[in-house]
Design a protein around this motif. Sequence first.
Motif, PDB file in Angstrom:
ATOM      1  N   ALA A   3       9.368   2.546  -4.582  1.00 22.50           N
ATOM      2  CA  ALA A   3       8.216   3.316  -5.056  1.00 22.50           C
ATOM      3  C   ALA A   3       6.962   2.932  -4.279  1.00 22.50           C
ATOM      4  O   ALA A   3       5.932   3.565  -4.418  1.00 22.50           O
ATOM      5  N   CYS A   4       7.078   1.924  -3.457  1.00 17.82           N
ATOM      6  CA  CYS A   4       5.919   1.376  -2.745  1.00 17.82           C
ATOM      7  C   CYS A   4       6.100   1.541  -1.230  1.00 17.82           C
ATOM      8  O   CYS A   4       7.108   1.097  -0.675  1.00 17.82           O
ATOM      9  N   VAL A   5       5.127   2.159  -0.572  1.00 16.89           N
ATOM     10  CA  VAL A   5       5.230   2.396   0.878  1.00 16.89           C
ATOM     11  C   VAL A   5       5.252   1.084   1.664  1.00 16.89           C
ATOM     12  O   VAL A   5       5.919   1.000   2.695  1.00 16.89           O
ATOM     13  N   PHE A   6       4.546   0.080   1.198  1.00 14.84           N
ATOM     14  CA  PHE A   6       4.541  -1.192   1.922  1.00 14.84           C
ATOM     15  C   PHE A   6       5.892  -1.896   1.778  1.00 14.84           C
ATOM     16  O   PHE A   6       6.381  -2.486   2.743  1.00 14.84           O
ATOM     17  N   CYS A   7       6.504  -1.830   0.588  1.00 13.12           N
ATOM     18  CA  CYS A   7       7.849  -2.400   0.427  1.00 13.12           C
ATOM     19  C   CYS A   7       8.838  -1.685   1.345  1.00 13.12           C
ATOM     20  O   CYS A   7       9.717  -2.324   1.943  1.00 13.12           O
ATOM     21  N   ASP A   8       8.695  -0.347   1.490  1.00 16.62           N
ATOM     22  CA  ASP A   8       9.560   0.404   2.415  1.00 16.62           C
ATOM     23  C   ASP A   8       9.383  -0.092   3.844  1.00 16.62           C
ATOM     24  O   ASP A   8      10.368  -0.280   4.567  1.00 16.62           O
ATOM     25  N   ARG A  43       6.964 -10.155  -1.132  1.00 14.34           N
ATOM     26  CA  ARG A  43       7.270  -9.825  -2.533  1.00 14.34           C
ATOM     27  C   ARG A  43       6.256  -8.795  -3.022  1.00 14.34           C
ATOM     28  O   ARG A  43       5.060  -8.930  -2.774  1.00 14.34           O
ATOM     29  N   HIS A  44       6.753  -7.757  -3.706  1.00 15.43           N
ATOM     30  CA  HIS A  44       5.829  -6.753  -4.230  1.00 15.43           C
ATOM     31  C   HIS A  44       4.964  -7.368  -5.322  1.00 15.43           C
ATOM     32  O   HIS A  44       5.458  -7.849  -6.336  1.00 15.43           O
ATOM     33  N   VAL A  45       3.677  -7.338  -5.074  1.00 18.40           N
ATOM     34  CA  VAL A  45       2.711  -7.785  -6.061  1.00 18.40           C
ATOM     35  C   VAL A  45       1.515  -6.848  -5.919  1.00 18.40           C
ATOM     36  O   VAL A  45       1.114  -6.494  -4.819  1.00 18.40           O
ATOM     37  N   PHE A  94      -1.124  -0.019  -3.863  1.00 20.68           N
ATOM     38  CA  PHE A  94      -1.045  -1.076  -4.870  1.00 20.68           C
ATOM     39  C   PHE A  94       0.059  -2.078  -4.579  1.00 20.68           C
ATOM     40  O   PHE A  94       0.950  -2.318  -5.382  1.00 20.68           O
ATOM     41  N   HIS A  95      -0.012  -2.618  -3.383  1.00 19.87           N
ATOM     42  CA  HIS A  95       0.749  -3.784  -2.934  1.00 19.87           C
ATOM     43  C   HIS A  95      -0.305  -4.638  -2.242  1.00 19.87           C
ATOM     44  O   HIS A  95      -0.929  -4.181  -1.268  1.00 19.87           O
ATOM     45  N   LEU A  96      -0.520  -5.825  -2.752  1.00 20.73           N
ATOM     46  CA  LEU A  96      -1.552  -6.722  -2.213  1.00 20.73           C
ATOM     47  C   LEU A  96      -1.575  -6.689  -0.690  1.00 20.73           C
ATOM     48  O   LEU A  96      -0.527  -6.808  -0.051  1.00 20.73           O
TER      49      LEU A  96
END
Length: 136
Positions: A3-8, A43-45, A94-96
């Motif tokens: 759900a997070c572009v940065f995690c992708d 890590r997603h935060v 919303f990923h630090l």
Amino acid sequence: MNACVFCDLIEAGDALVADRPAAAAFLPRSPLAPGHTLVVPRRHVVDMFAAEDEDLAATMQLAREVAGALRDVAGAQGVNLLHASGEAAEQSVFHLHFHVVPRWSDDNFTTWPSGRSGRAGDAAPEHRLRRALELP
Ligand SMILES: [Zn+2]
């Protein structure tokens, strides 16, 4: 797909310019300057309020490494570190993350705000901040 572009981006790996056990770095889609780099915890935060100390430490250490690389590789004469935590601070992903923006004395721009907050009053008096931060 997260759900997070940065995690992708972290998971895909091919866009990373640095990859460490707890932090990673990549270039933004719309750089403010040549070499502008985003540094994130792996890590997603969501933001710094939710971050574990070790994620913040790893992210700051990598930000320093990126700053050094920008100086060494791109000839940057300095860097600005930009960050937003929370919607009110204009956080958009919303990923630090921290923006490491390389600077040159002749780059003709500023990252410092020229305005002042329109918030009235003394929202955080010094004595209350000291107490909250455990300074007598
Ligand atoms: Zn994420």
